[in-house]
Motif scaffolding. Structure first.
Motif, PDB file in Angstrom:
ATOM      1  N   VAL A  34      18.825  -9.166  12.888  1.00 18.02           N
ATOM      2  CA  VAL A  34      19.274 -10.258  12.983  1.00 18.02           C
ATOM      3  C   VAL A  34      20.574 -10.499  11.890  1.00 18.02           C
ATOM      4  N   LYS A  35      22.054 -10.820  12.236  1.00 16.56           N
ATOM      5  CA  LYS A  35      22.756 -10.915  10.848  1.00 16.56           C
ATOM      6  C   LYS A  35      21.966 -11.911  10.045  1.00 16.56           C
ATOM      7  N   GLU A 285      21.119 -17.386  16.519  1.00 11.95           N
ATOM      8  CA  GLU A 285      21.661 -16.301  15.480  1.00 11.95           C
ATOM      9  C   GLU A 285      21.086 -14.769  17.137  1.00 11.95           C
TER      10      GLU A 285
END
Length: 297
Positions: A34-35, A285
């Motif tokens: 996940v960013k 996210e």
């Protein structure tokens, strides 16, 4: 060693592989990143536990992981079938839908992969409220809004919460007359009381300055809106600055509550208050990149 492969598509994609060409002390794990996550975040902690279980027997960890992912997808489908957030806050969910969701919540809770969720890096991030129990403060507030104002006048579009560094900021997005958008923000401090339990102390409430969507304003209200705008422009600078920055209400020492985290992974958070009422949240996210990591047991 037997060859075992497992994969799940979509946002819950996890693939474990065990082959005869890989030494028993090494496991290859492919997981979504996940960013914004740190390499030493919850992703690493979950995998460490999986690798430790793998040392005892790969079929066992594979079967348990598949059971957990199946229970999670089952809960998400039940939430969707129940009508989602809008149906919940407007009271349109049926008793059958509510009991079905609650049954799937308990099924997932028993497969909780986080032994100490209150201190897990997975706990931090932006979460969206998907489900409230019948006694939840969030649901009661939403019900009051919809009972007093018809949906054509007031609409609660979504609720989310940002958790970071021991603080939480819950935001309710409200739309009035389908043309005026505003937010109610509730800030609080979180104190760890144990591996599962937290205390939440509310520190401040704020009503943000509304934003007007001019093209969506009904014709019969445009004159009144124009007059209100002129009136606001004539107010003293101090008052205009206060309105522009939002109305803040100090809450320190006024309200607090205790709750426990009954389930936590990289995508779903389930909490229960002192009366046992569950709340289900999903991470906002989404996985962006897939990275292959190898760990020594």
């Amino acid at each position: 060693m037997a060859l075992v492969h497992g994969s799940v598509s979509g946002s819950s994609a996890v693939r474990l592989s065990f082959t005869s060409s890989v030494p028993p002390s090494r496991v290859s794990v492919v997981v979504p990143m996940v960013k914004g996550w740190r390499r030493s975040s919850c992703r690493r902690m979950v995998l460490r536990a999986m690798v430790q279980e793998t040392a005892q027997g790969s079929p066992l960890v594979y079967a348990r992981e598949m059971e957990r992912l199946s229970a999670k997808e089952s809960l998400l489908l039940a939430l969707k079938d129940a009508g989602g957030f809008e149906a919940l806050v407007t009271g349109k969910t049926t008793n059958m839908q509510r009991i079905d969701v609650n049954e799937r919540i308990t099924s997932l809770e028993r497969l909780n992969p986080s032994p100490r969720p209150t201190t897990s890096p997975c706990f931090e991030g932006r979460w969206s409220f998907e489900w409230f129990g019948s006694g939840s403060p969030g649901l009661l507030a939403a019900r009051v809004l919809f009972e007093r104002f018809p949906s054509t006048l007031a609409n609660l579009s979504r609720m989310e919460i940002l958790i970071k560094d021991g603080n939480a900021k819950a935001t309710a997005n409200i739309k009035l007359l389908n043309s005026i958008e505003s937010k109610i923000v509730l800030s609080s401090k979180l104190t760890v009381e144990g591996p599962l339990r937290l205390k939440e102390e509310y520190t401040e409430g704020m009503l943000e300055s509304p934003t007007v969507i001019e093209e969506a304003v009904p014709e019969q209200l445009k004159v009144a809106l124009s007059q209100a705008t002129i009136t606001l422009q004539q107010l003293p600078a101090v008052v205009k600055d206060t309105l522009a920055n939002g109305l803040r209400i100090p809450l320190s020492g006024s309200f607090e509550r205790f709750f426990m985290i009954s389930y936590l992974d990289e995508e779903i958070l389930i909490v229960r208050d002192t009366s046992g009422v569950p709340e289900v949240l999903t991470r906002l996210e989404t996985p962006k990149v897939v990275e292959t990591l190898e760990y020594d047991t």
